[in-house]
Design an enzyme around this catalytic site. Structure first.
Site, PDB file in Angstrom:
ATOM      1  N   GLU A 296      -7.855  -5.280  -0.083  1.00  0.00           N
ATOM      2  CA  GLU A 296      -8.423  -6.056  -1.187  1.00  0.00           C
ATOM      3  C   GLU A 296      -8.350  -7.562  -0.959  1.00  0.00           C
ATOM      4  O   GLU A 296      -9.144  -8.321  -1.496  1.00  0.00           O
ATOM      5  CB  GLU A 296      -7.712  -5.708  -2.503  1.00  0.00           C
ATOM      6  CG  GLU A 296      -7.678  -4.238  -2.847  1.00  0.00           C
ATOM      7  CD  GLU A 296      -9.041  -3.668  -3.162  1.00  0.00           C
ATOM      8  OE1 GLU A 296     -10.056  -4.262  -2.780  1.00  0.00           O
ATOM      9  OE2 GLU A 296      -9.086  -2.596  -3.784  1.00  0.00           O
TER      10      GLU A 296
ATOM     11  N   HIS B 292       0.854  -1.199   0.000  1.00  0.00           N
ATOM     12  CA  HIS B 292       0.000   0.000   0.000  1.00  0.00           C
ATOM     13  C   HIS B 292       0.878   1.234   0.000  1.00  0.00           C
ATOM     14  O   HIS B 292       1.946   1.239   0.608  1.00  0.00           O
ATOM     15  CB  HIS B 292      -0.906   0.019   1.241  1.00  0.00           C
ATOM     16  CG  HIS B 292      -2.059   0.950   1.097  1.00  0.00           C
ATOM     17  ND1 HIS B 292      -1.979   2.284   1.417  1.00  0.00           N
ATOM     18  CD2 HIS B 292      -3.301   0.743   0.627  1.00  0.00           C
ATOM     19  CE1 HIS B 292      -3.145   2.850   1.161  1.00  0.00           C
ATOM     20  NE2 HIS B 292      -3.965   1.952   0.683  1.00  0.00           N
TER      21      HIS B 292
END
Ligand code: COA
Length: 384
Positions: free
Chosen positions: A321, A262
């Protein structure tokens, strides 16, 4: 700006603060997400999606009367204009992806926003937020060769979405899990799609344009398009004993593991934890596949170990996700619908950011450094 190469280019804008917001705060070192003043863990598993929309939009959780009003407004706005329905049918006949169909259909909602009361600040955004699930569900049913199902005004947003997709009243634990998911992804600081919406808002453009632009940004696999591929990887692995070999081969080929890493979080994404809890709750209630759940956990542990081996020091952790894939799959959504379902929630964030940005009155306009040639001489066409 001219080609002053001493100016550092931040091509990903990392570390650049381009907005002040009261909507959400992302602390990548502490692994903390705050939405409307509440830590994600505090409300995501408890609130309905409508309560979180109210929190984002009006700055507080609703009273019972406010919640009734909001739910009634959303329910009343679910039906689509005929032109939008017909566009969806054409897209299904051409077997477009669900995200492309959603983008086209969303654009056509200018047909309704143009006639709405422009003095009521909430009419347009709520009208758009309410119709997105209808577009997705109608499209999914048409692609599957089944007839669309009219929305049920008695049902809340999450339950109605599942009902329109399946044609049967959903299990309460599936509704709870979907509410948790929608709450978890509703807003997330100045992510790429929200930034896109704010750039469009800053030019004074309309809200449909801002949402269509944001949706285009969300579609990419580096932003909202990852959960489908994350689940594909789990299915490709198939059994726990293959995890190491499959993941190692991907990393050897220089591939990225979807659902990991991320830009902001350098510790575990708190949204992954909230969704891991939601998945465990589904499992406890017999509403998730225990074998898949076990495999997902094993794949996660193996991936984190191998990421540390292949990418030491990059601090790559599980992101939202990875568990999105498990939760949405467990409640019966096709992988094709993962990103559209993300959009259904994030649209509430985009609209709130749209108005927040507009209230600043400031055009977003960064600069670039020119790195092309200088002093070229004009050459007439016949001698080129
Ligand atoms: N798998 C393997 N390696 C990864 C990786 C992943 N998921 N994510 C980042 N890396 C590696 C990069 O290859 C790079 O390696 P290098 O230093 O050898 O060049 C290093 O880690 C730093 O990556 P960088 O591209 O600077 O990170 P970023 O901040 O631009 O990337 C993402 C953030 C989300 C785009 C990235 O982590 C990614 O592509 N993840 C997979 C897609 C995904 O899950 N998206 C959903 C995000 S919520």
């Amino acid at each position: 700006m001219s080609s002053d190469m001493s100016v550092a280019v931040k091509s990903g804008l990392e570390g650049v603060v381009a907005a002040a917001t009261t909507l959400s705060s992302v602390d990548g070192e502490a692994g903390e997400l705050i939405i409307g003043g509440y830590r994600l863990e505090e409300f995501a598993g408890r609130a309905t999606f409508e309560e979180t929309i109210h929190l984002l939009w009006y700055g507080s959780l609703p009273t019972a009367a406010q919640l009734r009003d909001l739910m009634a407004t959303l329910a009343a706005n679910r039906p689509l204009p005929e032109a939008t329905s017909s566009l969806i049918r054409s897209a299904a006949a051409d077997r477009m992806t669900a995200m492309d169909a959603l983008r086209m259909a969303l654009d056509s909602l200018s047909l309704v926003t143009r006639t709405e009361d422009h003095n009521d600040r909430t009419a347009q955004p709520l009208g758009l937020i309410a119709r997105i699930p209808t577009i997705i569900a109608d499209y999914a049913r048409l692609l599957a060769g089944t007839d669309v199902i009219a929305p049920d005004p008695e049902l809340g947003e999450a339950a109605n979405y599942l009902y329109m997709l399946r044609g049967a009243r959903p299990k309460p634990e599936h509704v709870r899990a979907l509410d948790t998911y929608l709450n978890t992804v509703i807003d997330h600081g100045l992510n790429a799609s929200t930034f896109t919406a704010r750039v469009i808002a800053s030019t004074g453009s309309d809200i449909v344009s801002a949402l269509v632009g944001a949706l285009g940004a969300l579609k990419g696999p580096l932003h909202g398009g990852a959960p489908g591929p994350a689940l594909d990887m789990v299915f490709e692995i198939g059994t726990a004993d293959r995890a190491e070999a499959v993941i190692r081969a991907k990393l050897e080929r220089g591939e990225r593991l979807m659902g990991f890493g991320h830009r902001v979080y350098k510790v575990r994404d708190p949204r992954a934890d909230v969704l891991a809890v939601a998945a465990a709750r589904l499992l406890e209630r017999g509403a998730a596949d225990p074998a898949l759940y076990g495999l997902v956990r094993h794949v996660e542990t193996t991936a984190l170990r191998l990421l540390e081996e292949y990418k030491p020091g990059r601090r790559l952790q599980t992101n939202v996700e990875f568990y999105t894939a498990l939760v949405l799959h467990s409640i019966g959504l096709e992988a094709e619908l993962f990103t559209p379902t993300f959009a259904m929630s994030r649209a509430a964030g985009w609209t709130a950011h749209y108005f927040e940005q507009q209230s600043t009155g400031r055009l977003i306009r960064p600069q670039s450094i020119y790195t092309g040639p200088h002093d070229r001489q004009w050459v007439p066409l016949e001698t080129r």
